[in-house]
Each structure stands twice: as C-alpha cells, then as structure tokens.
Design an enzyme around this catalytic site. Structure first.
Site, mmCIF file in Angstrom:
data_model
loop_
_atom_site.group_PDB
_atom_site.id
_atom_site.type_symbol
_atom_site.label_atom_id
_atom_site.label_comp_id
_atom_site.label_asym_id
_atom_site.label_seq_id
_atom_site.Cartn_x
_atom_site.Cartn_y
_atom_site.Cartn_z
ATOM 1 N N SER A 227 -1.493 11.047 0.064
ATOM 2 C CA SER A 227 -1.699 11.183 -1.379
ATOM 3 C C SER A 227 -2.832 12.159 -1.652
ATOM 4 O O SER A 227 -3.686 12.392 -0.792
ATOM 5 C CB SER A 227 -2.050 9.813 -1.983
ATOM 6 O OG SER A 227 -2.521 9.926 -3.307
ATOM 7 N N TYR A 240 -7.114 1.719 -1.847
ATOM 8 C CA TYR A 240 -5.919 2.554 -1.681
ATOM 9 C C TYR A 240 -6.283 3.951 -1.186
ATOM 10 O O TYR A 240 -5.647 4.482 -0.267
ATOM 11 C CB TYR A 240 -5.176 2.645 -3.014
ATOM 12 C CG TYR A 240 -3.978 3.563 -3.004
ATOM 13 C CD1 TYR A 240 -2.752 3.118 -2.499
ATOM 14 C CD2 TYR A 240 -4.051 4.861 -3.508
ATOM 15 C CE1 TYR A 240 -1.638 3.951 -2.493
ATOM 16 C CE2 TYR A 240 -2.942 5.697 -3.508
ATOM 17 C CZ TYR A 240 -1.742 5.240 -3.001
ATOM 18 O OH TYR A 240 -0.651 6.072 -3.002
#
Length: 335
Positions: A227, A240
């Site tokens: 990401s 995360y």
C-alpha cells in the site's frame, strides 16, 4: 494506371490533400475516427479523471469485513470491462481476499487470461465470493472457493493443501487479503485488534508461502498487495501501515532468497482504492466521503484499474521482474 481510370496530377494532389486534412481533423477531435470509421476495434480513448465516480461519496458503514455488493457506488472489478488474451493460460493461482477489492479484480482477470483460480475469503463474505466463482466458471476455468479465517495457521496450511489438490499444482500466489481498522488514538488500540491485523496481514502470508514453496516450480511467482501506507502512513492507521511496510520489505527480501530458484516475488502498492476496507472500519466517515479527492486524479481508484498489474506480474514476459513494487496511486507519488 489503366486508360479506363485516368487521374490527373491535379486530381491526385487534391485527393491527397483531402486525406491529410481528414486525418488532422480526426486527431484534433477525440473520437472522430471512431465515429466515422466502421469496424474500428481500437480501445476508446478515456479521460482518467472522469472514468469513474468522484467524491463526495455517500456516507456508509458495514460490519467488518464488509461486502462489495452492498457498497454505494458499487466497485468495478472488471466484471464487464476486462478482456483477456490468454496471457496466463494453464497457470494455477491461489488468491487470498479473492471475493472483493484487488483480489476479486485479479481473480476475474486471471480467469479471462486462461488461469484456474482458488479464492480464499472470510466466511461472511460468501455472497461476494459466489459472484466471483460464477464469473470464473463463465470463462471455462476451474473456480475453487475455500472460506476460512487467515488468522488461523491451521486454515492457512489447509488452504494450500486444498488448492494444490484442486488445481493439481500451484504456481501463482496472490497474497492480497488485508485487515484495516482505523484508530485515531493508540491508547484506544487494543492488543486483540493489533494482533488481528498482524495475523491477517503478516502471519497469514508467511504461513501460506511457507506451505506452498515446496510445491512451486521455477517460473512460479508470488505477488503481494502492499500500500501507499508503507511509504506515507496515516496517523490513524498505525498498525495497518506497519504491516504494509513489512509487506514491501518481505517482497524485496524473498525476491533475493527465491530468485536463484527461479521464483519471482513482487508487490502492488495501491493508493486510495474503493473497496470494502474503507466502509467496514478502515476509514473515518469524513475520509470516506472525500476519498481520493486531494489526489491529482481527484477521485478514488477502482479495483479494475489494478487488474492488469497483477496479470503482468504473473505473466511469463515479466520474467526479469522480481523484488519490485508496482504502484497505482492516482498521482499521489507513492511508491
């Protein structure tokens, strides 16, 4: 020229001039050629800023892990748009999180490129998963659903065993499933929640890859979903973002370890992509409504816009690509 069709020098120059002018007009006016030429098979010229819905998006929330089928607007995974050309004919792929998001887009694209596919998903995502299975079968490919909880080592091992049995081998792993739950205060982040994120995003790929490697031959590949959070973490995605940085890192590490064995390892780093992660606790409502608004393309991306990246990284003509991270960040500059 025959005497039956005499063309003077002046006529020839006039006709050539008309042809040049027509070509110039077609180039100057988008779509002019498509409108005037019958049988044109060229892909339409598309403005990426207006290709998909822009924010503000409707405020909405779902229980974790969320369903794509209940999102508004509904994400595009390439259900009607992706066209295959046999680039992955005969490949045998396992895709985690294959019910929605980038995993679903990859599953659809892989099937249309000729691959057989196993998808892993959380049991409550069954309705999304059924849609994917039908789309894969419609391409005449094997479609194997194996639901379970990636936070459990026993399931991860069983997943690999069942995938190999169903496909008679395994040569592509797309480790895509992820858990994202925003928390704006680390003092409110529980050990249980932190542990769930780590197990889903870090432990599960480790368990799956370790179980699969003895069965993967030279030419196989592993593709991870990292990401933009690995490079530019948000304050409310403390856990995360760490896992996505670790994912980026393990791609580069494993590529060095497995390269001599002929197994490639790469990653895909999405920016703001419209998936159930956001509507099931991964973003605040304000962030969700304005998702992607500050990026140069002024909108969130759609999973379908990453499908070709997953295909390219699995294809034989990407044989020298390993240890790399491919971004799709809407102009955000990461990676």
């Amino acid at each position: 020229m025959s005497s039956e069709s005499p063309i003077s020098r002046r006529d020839l120059v006039t006709r050539l001039g008309a042809g040049v002018a027509g070509a110039a007009l077609s180039a100057a006016v988008p779509g002019a050629q498509a409108q005037t030429t019958s049988g044109n098979t060229a892909a339409p010229f598309v403005d990426p800023t207006s290709k998909y819905p822009k924010p503000p998006y409707p405020g909405q929330s779902q229980p974790w892990p969320g369903l794509a089928g209940k999102m508004n607007p509904r994400p595009d995974h390439g259900e009607t748009s992706y066209k295959g050309s046999g680039r992955l004919t005969g490949r045998k792929a396992l895709i985690t999180g294959g019910d929605s998001g980038m995993g679903r887009a990859a599953a659809i694209a892989y099937a249309r490129e000729g691959a057989d596919v196993v998808i892993s998903y959380y049991p409550t995502e069954e309705s999304d998963a059924r849609e994917v299975i039908q789309l894969i079968k419609a391409e005449g490919r094997k479609a194997i659903p194996i639901p379970g909880d990636l936070r459990e080592e026993s399931y991860c091992k069983e997943l690999v065993t069942k995938a190999i049995g169903a496909l008679d081998g395994l040569d592509v792993i797309v480790s895509n499933a992820g858990r994202q739950q925003q928390c704006e205060d680390i003092l409110q982040l529980t050990t249980e929640a932190f542990d769930s994120t780590m197990k889903t995003n870090i432990y599960a790929p480790f368990w799956i890859i370790r179980a699969a490697l003895p069965h993967m031959l030279p030419g196989s590949c592993i593709i991870a979903t990292t990401s933009e959070q690995a490079y530019d973490p948000a304050g409310n995605l403390y856990d995360y973002a760490q896992t996505k940085a670790a994912t980026m890192n393990y791609v580069k590490s494993l590529a060095k370890q497995l390269g001599p064995k002929g197994i490639r390892v790469n990653g895909v780093a999405p920016g703001p992509i419209w998936t159930p992660l956001q509507v099931s606790g991964g973003a605040t409502q304000d962030h969700l409504i304005h998702f992607g608004e500050t990026y140069p393309l002024r909108r969130a991306g759609q999973p379908a816009e990453l499908a070709s990246i997953y295909v390219q990284l699995a294809a034989n003509d990407a044989s020298y690509t390993t240890g790399n991270i491919y971004g799709a960040g809407g102009g955000g500059g990461q990676p």
